[in-house]
Design a protein around this motif. Structure first.
Motif, PDB file in Angstrom:
ATOM      1  N   SER A   1      59.232  16.028  -4.259  1.00  0.00           N
ATOM      2  CA  SER A   1      60.319  16.725  -3.572  1.00  0.00           C
ATOM      3  C   SER A   1      59.931  17.045  -2.138  1.00  0.00           C
ATOM      4  O   SER A   1      60.752  16.932  -1.217  1.00  0.00           O
ATOM      5  CB  SER A   1      60.673  18.015  -4.321  1.00  0.00           C
ATOM      6  OG  SER A   1      61.728  18.696  -3.692  1.00  0.00           O
ATOM      7  N   MET A   2      58.682  17.456  -1.920  1.00  0.00           N
ATOM      8  CA  MET A   2      58.189  17.701  -0.561  1.00  0.00           C
ATOM      9  C   MET A   2      58.321  16.434   0.283  1.00  0.00           C
ATOM     10  O   MET A   2      58.797  16.462   1.416  1.00  0.00           O
ATOM     11  CB  MET A   2      56.723  18.129  -0.600  1.00  0.00           C
ATOM     12  CG  MET A   2      56.484  19.533  -1.096  1.00  0.00           C
ATOM     13  SD  MET A   2      54.710  19.894  -1.161  1.00  0.00           S
ATOM     14  CE  MET A   2      54.752  21.656  -1.542  1.00  0.00           C
TER      15      MET A   2
ATOM     16  N   LYS B   1      69.322  17.075  -9.268  1.00  0.00           N
ATOM     17  CA  LYS B   1      70.607  17.667  -8.887  1.00  0.00           C
ATOM     18  C   LYS B   1      70.455  18.626  -7.706  1.00  0.00           C
ATOM     19  O   LYS B   1      71.407  18.849  -6.961  1.00  0.00           O
ATOM     20  CB  LYS B   1      71.208  18.412 -10.081  1.00  0.00           C
ATOM     21  CG  LYS B   1      71.586  17.510 -11.245  1.00  0.00           C
ATOM     22  CD  LYS B   1      72.111  18.328 -12.416  1.00  0.00           C
ATOM     23  CE  LYS B   1      72.427  17.453 -13.615  1.00  0.00           C
ATOM     24  NZ  LYS B   1      72.891  18.259 -14.781  1.00  0.00           N
ATOM     25  N   LEU B   2      69.253  19.211  -7.548  1.00  0.00           N
ATOM     26  CA  LEU B   2      69.022  20.129  -6.429  1.00  0.00           C
ATOM     27  C   LEU B   2      68.872  19.390  -5.101  1.00  0.00           C
ATOM     28  O   LEU B   2      68.928  20.002  -4.036  1.00  0.00           O
ATOM     29  CB  LEU B   2      67.767  20.975  -6.698  1.00  0.00           C
ATOM     30  CG  LEU B   2      67.896  22.022  -7.805  1.00  0.00           C
ATOM     31  CD1 LEU B   2      66.531  22.604  -8.147  1.00  0.00           C
ATOM     32  CD2 LEU B   2      68.852  23.129  -7.389  1.00  0.00           C
TER      33      LEU B   2
ATOM     34  N   ILE C   1      61.279  15.773 -18.771  1.00  0.00           N
ATOM     35  CA  ILE C   1      62.340  14.850 -18.343  1.00  0.00           C
ATOM     36  C   ILE C   1      63.586  15.641 -17.957  1.00  0.00           C
ATOM     37  O   ILE C   1      64.234  15.355 -16.934  1.00  0.00           O
ATOM     38  CB  ILE C   1      62.650  13.830 -19.462  1.00  0.00           C
ATOM     39  CG1 ILE C   1      61.460  12.890 -19.647  1.00  0.00           C
ATOM     40  CG2 ILE C   1      63.915  13.037 -19.123  1.00  0.00           C
ATOM     41  CD1 ILE C   1      61.589  11.993 -20.866  1.00  0.00           C
ATOM     42  N   ASN C   2      63.930  16.643 -18.755  1.00  0.00           N
ATOM     43  CA  ASN C   2      65.102  17.467 -18.441  1.00  0.00           C
ATOM     44  C   ASN C   2      64.904  18.229 -17.130  1.00  0.00           C
ATOM     45  O   ASN C   2      65.840  18.379 -16.331  1.00  0.00           O
ATOM     46  CB  ASN C   2      65.367  18.450 -19.581  1.00  0.00           C
ATOM     47  CG  ASN C   2      65.890  17.768 -20.831  1.00  0.00           C
ATOM     48  OD1 ASN C   2      66.481  16.692 -20.754  1.00  0.00           O
ATOM     49  ND2 ASN C   2      65.664  18.374 -21.984  1.00  0.00           N
TER      50      ASN C   2
ATOM     51  N   PHE D   1      62.865  26.705  -9.118  1.00  0.00           N
ATOM     52  CA  PHE D   1      63.242  26.169 -10.428  1.00  0.00           C
ATOM     53  C   PHE D   1      62.004  25.764 -11.220  1.00  0.00           C
ATOM     54  O   PHE D   1      61.895  26.049 -12.420  1.00  0.00           O
ATOM     55  CB  PHE D   1      64.177  24.969 -10.253  1.00  0.00           C
ATOM     56  CG  PHE D   1      64.593  24.323 -11.542  1.00  0.00           C
ATOM     57  CD1 PHE D   1      65.493  24.958 -12.387  1.00  0.00           C
ATOM     58  CD2 PHE D   1      64.091  23.089 -11.903  1.00  0.00           C
ATOM     59  CE1 PHE D   1      65.873  24.365 -13.588  1.00  0.00           C
ATOM     60  CE2 PHE D   1      64.466  22.490 -13.100  1.00  0.00           C
ATOM     61  CZ  PHE D   1      65.366  23.127 -13.942  1.00  0.00           C
ATOM     62  N   VAL D   2      61.038  25.121 -10.565  1.00  0.00           N
ATOM     63  CA  VAL D   2      59.829  24.657 -11.257  1.00  0.00           C
ATOM     64  C   VAL D   2      59.025  25.839 -11.801  1.00  0.00           C
ATOM     65  O   VAL D   2      58.567  25.801 -12.948  1.00  0.00           O
ATOM     66  CB  VAL D   2      58.967  23.790 -10.323  1.00  0.00           C
ATOM     67  CG1 VAL D   2      57.568  23.587 -10.898  1.00  0.00           C
ATOM     68  CG2 VAL D   2      59.636  22.437 -10.112  1.00  0.00           C
ATOM     69  N   VAL D   3      58.844  26.896 -11.007  1.00  0.00           N
ATOM     70  CA  VAL D   3      58.054  28.019 -11.519  1.00  0.00           C
ATOM     71  C   VAL D   3      58.765  28.732 -12.665  1.00  0.00           C
ATOM     72  O   VAL D   3      58.119  29.265 -13.571  1.00  0.00           O
ATOM     73  CB  VAL D   3      57.661  29.016 -10.404  1.00  0.00           C
ATOM     74  CG1 VAL D   3      56.767  28.349  -9.376  1.00  0.00           C
ATOM     75  CG2 VAL D   3      58.874  29.642  -9.741  1.00  0.00           C
ATOM     76  N   GLU D   4      60.089  28.731 -12.650  1.00  0.00           N
ATOM     77  CA  GLU D   4      60.826  29.341 -13.759  1.00  0.00           C
ATOM     78  C   GLU D   4      60.686  28.502 -15.034  1.00  0.00           C
ATOM     79  O   GLU D   4      60.551  29.052 -16.140  1.00  0.00           O
ATOM     80  CB  GLU D   4      62.298  29.498 -13.384  1.00  0.00           C
ATOM     81  CG  GLU D   4      62.546  30.577 -12.331  1.00  0.00           C
ATOM     82  CD  GLU D   4      63.956  30.555 -11.771  1.00  0.00           C
ATOM     83  OE1 GLU D   4      64.740  29.654 -12.169  1.00  0.00           O
ATOM     84  OE2 GLU D   4      64.275  31.411 -10.933  1.00  0.00           O
ATOM     85  N   GLN D   5      60.691  27.171 -14.887  1.00  0.00           N
ATOM     86  CA  GLN D   5      60.588  26.296 -16.050  1.00  0.00           C
ATOM     87  C   GLN D   5      59.162  26.198 -16.587  1.00  0.00           C
ATOM     88  O   GLN D   5      58.959  25.807 -17.744  1.00  0.00           O
ATOM     89  CB  GLN D   5      61.097  24.893 -15.690  1.00  0.00           C
ATOM     90  CG  GLN D   5      62.572  24.839 -15.354  1.00  0.00           C
ATOM     91  CD  GLN D   5      63.435  25.397 -16.460  1.00  0.00           C
ATOM     92  OE1 GLN D   5      63.322  24.985 -17.606  1.00  0.00           O
ATOM     93  NE2 GLN D   5      64.297  26.348 -16.121  1.00  0.00           N
TER      94      GLN D   5
END
Length: 328
Positions: free
Chosen positions: A155-156, A19-20, A11-12, A30-34
């Protein structure tokens, strides 16, 4: 099944992605980092299918050095995932005939989950989680990764209004400036190095750092800072050739790939062109703001034949220029 804590993490992540906005490249990175802390992965990547190849367009952890890497779609688990449009898992790359074993060994990858990313009903890429341990991931991890793949797919959809060409533009270009992003920059740098091997003609890479952006942001606010970044990017674009690649690598950091160069001295001429173009003040809303850049360069094959080495050399030289200006 995922724990309540993990679901809260998802959720976070979704909140931060909102926000992006429409910055698809930023969302993917961001997704691959998270993914790493979410399922205790050692690496993660988003690969997009382009012209018969799987291309690393976002990468983190053990996969970070592979950003821009291209693999044949027919010879990897990611390519099989795209062709089948279904989730695939590998418990041990050493005895799985579906994987590119050499690529796995280079990264140190032993197990992975590969999730399809669909745009307008077509699988266009994958979200992949990796581990250096065999048999690392379970059903709960697959459920969580599936949630993230849905976020990327959404997002895509929302960032691209028209066709697949727009999808790849959004995924490979900086949302603010329209320049190439880091993923495309690394892709083009790998290609430039390969062309040098084939043609024996040199290529150059420039690392460019804006001087004074923090002071502008602190004094005048980020709205003015963004206007300065955009002007800086436009000036770099103006003096680079169609065959070159100008990129915003993040924040106040830019890069240019000069390929091909007719002779090694061409890299110094390019630096002078950029310096001259950037050096004049920027007038915005009837106020003048100084523009300055510190530029470092590297030449292949003279300074190296690996992308990471070339970037390291150029970055060190850029830092030396910045420090000499501070001392002066």
């Amino acid at each position: 099944m995922p724990s309540p804590e993990q679901l809260l993490q998802v959720i976070n992540i979704q909140t931060e992605i909102a926000k992006l906005g429409l910055d698809l490249g930023g969302v993917m990175q961001f997704v691959v980092e998270q993914t790493l802390p979410l399922i205790e992965a050692d690496g993660a990547a988003i690969e997009l299918a382009e012209d018969g190849e799987m291309v690393y367009r976002a990468a983190s952890g053990m996969a970070s050095a592979q950003l821009g890497l291209r693999l044949e779609i027919q010879s990897s688990l990611s390519g099989l995932c795209v062709m089948k449009g279904e989730t695939l898992a590998c418990t041990d790359s050493r005895d799985d005939p579906r994987v590119d074993r050499a690529a796995c060994e280079k990264v140190g990858l032993r197990s992975m989950i590969v999730m399809p990313l669909k745009h307008r009903g077509v699988t266009v890429g994958v979200l992949k989680a990796m581990s250096a341990q065999p048999d690392k991931f379970g059903q709960g991890d697959m459920a969580l990764l599936g949630m993230l793949s849905e976020v990327v797919a959404a997002s895509m959809f929302f960032s691209v209004k028209y066709d697949s060409d727009d999808l790849f533009i959004k995924a490979t270009h900086d949302d603010m400036t329209g320049l190439a992003n880091r993923a495309l920059f690394m892709d083009r740098l790998r290609n430039a190095v390969s062309q040098t091997h084939r043609s024996a003609r040199p290529s150059g890479v420039l690392m460019i750092d804006m001087d004074g952006l923090k002071q502008i942001n602190d004094t005048h606010g980020h709205r003015i800072g963004d206007a300065v970044i955009l002007e800086f990017a436009n000036r770099i674009r103006k003096v680079t050739r169609d065959t070159d690649t100008a990129a915003r690598l993040g924040g106040d950091e830019f890069g240019v790939i000069l390929s091909p160069l007719e002779h090694p001295e061409g890299i110094e001429a390019a630096i002078r062109r950029i310096d001259t173009e950037i050096d004049s003040p920027f007038v915005f809303e009837e106020r003048q703001y100084p523009l300055k850049a510190s530029i470092g360069s590297a030449l292949t094959p003279h300074d190296g034949v690996e992308p990471d080495r070339l970037l390291e050399v150029a970055d060190q030289r850029m830092y030396a220029v910045k420090q000499s200006r501070k001392r002066g």
